[in-house]
Design a protein around this motif. Structure first.
Motif, PDB file in Angstrom:
ATOM      1  N   SER A 198       0.841  -1.201   0.000  1.00 15.71           N
ATOM      2  CA  SER A 198       0.000   0.000   0.000  1.00 15.71           C
ATOM      3  C   SER A 198       0.873   1.247   0.000  1.00 15.71           C
ATOM      4  CB  SER A 198      -0.911   0.009   1.225  1.00 15.71           C
ATOM      5  OG  SER A 198      -1.817  -1.060   1.181  1.00 15.71           O
ATOM      6  N   ALA A 199       1.915   1.222   0.827  1.00 11.46           N
ATOM      7  CA  ALA A 199       2.807   2.380   0.919  1.00 11.46           C
ATOM      8  C   ALA A 199       3.442   2.672  -0.436  1.00 11.46           C
ATOM      9  CB  ALA A 199       3.878   2.131   1.976  1.00 11.46           C
ATOM     10  N   LEU A 200       3.828   1.622  -1.147  1.00 12.62           N
ATOM     11  CA  LEU A 200       4.426   1.810  -2.470  1.00 12.62           C
ATOM     12  C   LEU A 200       3.435   2.510  -3.403  1.00 12.62           C
ATOM     13  CD1 LEU A 200       6.585   1.341  -4.615  1.00 12.62           C
ATOM     14  CD2 LEU A 200       5.625  -0.938  -4.978  1.00 12.62           C
ATOM     15  N   GLY A 201       2.183   2.074  -3.361  1.00 14.36           N
ATOM     16  CA  GLY A 201       1.156   2.712  -4.185  1.00 14.36           C
ATOM     17  C   GLY A 201       1.015   4.185  -3.846  1.00 14.36           C
ATOM     18  N   ILE A 202       1.088   4.491  -2.568  1.00 14.43           N
ATOM     19  CA  ILE A 202       0.952   5.885  -2.130  1.00 14.43           C
ATOM     20  C   ILE A 202       2.134   6.721  -2.630  1.00 14.43           C
ATOM     21  CG2 ILE A 202       1.061   7.353  -0.084  1.00 14.43           C
ATOM     22  CD1 ILE A 202      -0.678   5.201   1.318  1.00 14.43           C
ATOM     23  N   VAL A 203       3.337   6.162  -2.547  1.00 17.21           N
ATOM     24  CA  VAL A 203       4.523   6.879  -3.043  1.00 17.21           C
ATOM     25  C   VAL A 203       4.317   7.243  -4.509  1.00 17.21           C
ATOM     26  CG1 VAL A 203       6.980   6.676  -3.577  1.00 17.21           C
ATOM     27  CG2 VAL A 203       6.100   5.759  -1.417  1.00 17.21           C
ATOM     28  N   ILE A 204       3.882   6.255  -5.301  1.00 18.55           N
ATOM     29  CA  ILE A 204       3.700   6.494  -6.733  1.00 18.55           C
ATOM     30  C   ILE A 204       2.578   7.508  -6.966  1.00 18.55           C
ATOM     31  CG2 ILE A 204       2.956   5.392  -8.885  1.00 18.55           C
ATOM     32  CD1 ILE A 204       4.489   2.866  -7.841  1.00 18.55           C
ATOM     33  N   GLY A 205       1.479   7.330  -6.243  1.00 16.89           N
ATOM     34  CA  GLY A 205       0.333   8.221  -6.434  1.00 16.89           C
ATOM     35  C   GLY A 205       0.645   9.672  -6.095  1.00 16.89           C
ATOM     36  N   LEU A 206       1.446   9.887  -5.065  1.00 21.34           N
ATOM     37  CA  LEU A 206       1.757  11.271  -4.670  1.00 21.34           C
ATOM     38  C   LEU A 206       2.870  11.869  -5.523  1.00 21.34           C
ATOM     39  CD1 LEU A 206       1.507  11.235  -0.763  1.00 21.34           C
ATOM     40  CD2 LEU A 206      -0.121  12.152  -2.415  1.00 21.34           C
ATOM     41  N   ALA A 207       3.912  11.079  -5.799  1.00 19.30           N
ATOM     42  CA  ALA A 207       5.052  11.626  -6.544  1.00 19.30           C
ATOM     43  C   ALA A 207       4.692  11.900  -8.004  1.00 19.30           C
ATOM     44  CB  ALA A 207       6.245  10.671  -6.473  1.00 19.30           C
ATOM     45  N   ALA A 208       3.672  11.210  -8.520  1.00 15.35           N
ATOM     46  CA  ALA A 208       3.290  11.405  -9.926  1.00 15.35           C
ATOM     47  C   ALA A 208       2.788  12.828 -10.170  1.00 15.35           C
ATOM     48  CB  ALA A 208       2.211  10.404 -10.321  1.00 15.35           C
ATOM     49  N   ARG A 209       2.223  13.432  -9.134  1.00 12.72           N
ATOM     50  CA  ARG A 209       1.654  14.783  -9.272  1.00 12.72           C
ATOM     51  C   ARG A 209       0.767  14.879 -10.506  1.00 12.72           C
ATOM     52  NH1 ARG A 209       6.652  18.437  -6.990  1.00 12.72           N
ATOM     53  NH2 ARG A 209       6.144  18.018  -4.822  1.00 12.72           N
TER      54      ARG A 209
END
Lengths: 298, 229
Positions: free
Chosen positions: A135-146
């Motif tokens: 889940s954390a990995l998904g969050i990293v991608i979702g936020l960093a993608a901007r």
């Protein structure tokens, strides 16, 4: 101004079962909206159709003014973080690197900081990660993608409370710097309440509540105290539900209370408590079975 | 176009499937063949192996795995099905071109060394890969691309309909081949079919395979367009 996401008359039928039933709503750009509802209510189906991963049976979906299905111009500005995301046979670092290739606004700095905060091991294979780490990995991608349109479907399944707080803090911080349209489905309603500007509640494929969180707050109040006093206070008001144990009663009164109401409640020795967002949502999708025989509903 | 290249790059991150796998299989295959030839040195004349087909077969697996494993995450990153398919096709074409070049170079070495000193015909295949180097390259390229396209379609069918779909797809292909045979038989055309293939040059065959590869690519594209994840 065209809404960021506009859904009209959307239905999705699976072999006779209606997963989405004539759903319509608009979401303005630059907002954080919570998509709430029980398991199987249709949240994931709705998000998948918005992302163009699934097809509508009827109705229309417009994202940034155009149909999202196979529309590269729209999809390039979208990221969809799913609870059940199937990853390739990647290591964590590779997945983050690969994601960065698809987003012009990708923030390497933010991705790096988030990976550190979540304590994600870059060299570990994704399939060896725990549920929370995935889940954390998904969050990293979702936020960093901007990405202009950011869809989170139950992004924090299995995440510990510290990590969830990290998510809330970073989402707000990044959102303040780079406003975008965030649609977030979640079960942890009160926890996320501080983030949400708007909530949509979906139940059995239908939108049963769609409102700004500010308008909802104080929209219903729980009144409790001696049964006689509660009956006096609530007479003539819309009451959602009553619960009575011996001579004590508790009732939920719909609508805002003014100063005079509060003074009267104090005089009657009644305890007032505004309903939390979560309680409002539970009410919107229908109350659970009564726990006590004394309970009656108005 | 830039998305296509990103997709190709993204696919290529799976080095085992796309690079290490095919060449490891081919290398082991070559070693085993050479060992067998070394073990039976008494045979006269040339040794024809035919084991080169291993890399072709492996590329079907490569095409299928590449699609099936990498598609869902790519879609989550806002890649359209079309762009994903185009990028994968781009990578498949590049891989087929480079690997065909590799096979051609190995063929030239094999020729120059008298079959690796063993009179071994591993990279030289009678009729198919026995002409000038550029023709060998072209036939190899088309053959490898065909296998990748076939595998890609398998991968898409699997993603869309899972195992039942895969079995149905294989059955449909078997039925299609059987139908062709029945039609040829029914028209009493076996002898003319035989004449056609006898007269077929390598160039002609390469052209036919290219048409088949394009047809497979089109089939894969038609299947990916309504895929859901």
């Amino acid at each position: 101004m065209t809404p960021a996401i506009s859904v009209a008359g959307l239905s999705r039928r699976y072999r006779g079962q209606l997963a989405l039933d004539n759903v319509s709503f608009d979401i303005g750009s630059g907002s954080i909206t919570g998509l709430l509802g029980r398991n199987g209510a249709g949240k994931t189906t709705l998000l998948r159709i918005i992302a163009g991963h699934e097809f509508a049976s009827a109705g229309s979906v417009r994202v940034l003014g155009a149909r999202p299905v196979e529309n590269d111009h729209v999809l390039r500005q979208m990221v969809f973080v799913r609870e059940d995301q199937a990853y390739p046979d990647f290591r964590v670092g590779k997945a983050v690197q690969a994601a960065s290739w698809f987003y012009p606004n990708w923030s390497h700095e933010r991705a790096g900081a988030l990976l550190e905060e979540f304590r994600l091991p870059l060299n570990r294979k994704i399939k060896k990660l725990s549920r929370g780490m995935r889940s954390a990995l998904g969050i990293v991608i979702g936020l960093a993608a901007r990405a202009e349109i950011t869809l989170f479907d139950e992004p924090y399944a299995g995440l510990d409370p510290v990590a969830r707080q990290i998510f809330y803090d970073w989402l707000l911080a990044d959102y303040a710097e780079h406003p975008r349209t965030v649609l977030l489905s979640t079960h942890l309603i009160d926890e996320a309440a501080g983030l949400l500007e708007r909530v949509m509640v979906i139940d059995r494929g239908q939108i049963v509540l769609n409102s700004g969180t500010d308008e909802l707050r104080g929209g219903a109040t729980s009144v409790s105290g001696p049964a006689i006093a509660v009956a006096e206070f609530t007479s003539g008001r819309p009451v959602w539900n009553r619960r009575r144990v011996a001579a004590q009663e508790s009732a939920v009164v719909a609508g805002a209370l003014d100063e005079a109401d509060r003074a009267r409640a104090a005089a009657l020795h009644l305890h007032l408590e505004p309903l939390t967002l979560q309680q409002l949502v539970v009410h919107a999708v229908g109350s659970p079975e009564p726990p006590a025989r004394e309970r009656t509903s108005a | 176009m830039s998305t296509w290249i990103s997709v190709a790059r993204y696919q290529l991150t799976d080095r085992y499937t796309f690079v290490t796998g095919p060449w490891t299989i081919l290398g082991l295959d070559f070693l085993i063949t050479a060992a067998i030839v070394l073990g039976y040195p008494g045979r006269n004349g040339q040794v024809y192996a035919g084991a080169l087909s291993a890399i072709y077969v492996y590329l079907v697996v490569t095409g299928a795995l590449g699609i099936a494993r990498q598609l869902p995450f790519a879609l989550a990153l806002g890649v359209s099905r079309r762009a994903f398919y185009a990028g994968t096709t781009l990578l498949a074409a590049a891989i087929a071109a480079v690997y065909a070049l590799g096979l051609t170079v190995l063929q030239l070495i094999e020729r120059a060394t008298g079959g690796w000193g063993l009179k071994l015909h591993f990279f030289r295949v009678p009729y198919l890969l026995s002409g000038p180097w550029y023709l060998s390259w072209l036939t190899s390229f088309v053959g490898l691309a065909l296998m990748l396209a076939w595998g890609m379609w398998f991968g898409i069918v699997y993603r869309r309909w899972n195992l039942p779909g895969l079995l149905g797809f294989i059955a449909a292909q078997a039925v299609a081949v059987a139908l062709v045979l029945v039609i040829i038989g029914g028209a009493d055309a076996w002898s003319s079919a035989g004449r056609f293939f006898k007269a077929l040059t390598v160039e002609g065959l390469t052209g036919l395979l290219a048409v088949l590869a394009v047809a497979l690519l089109a089939g894969g594209y038609a299947t990916v367009r309504r895929l859901t994840v």
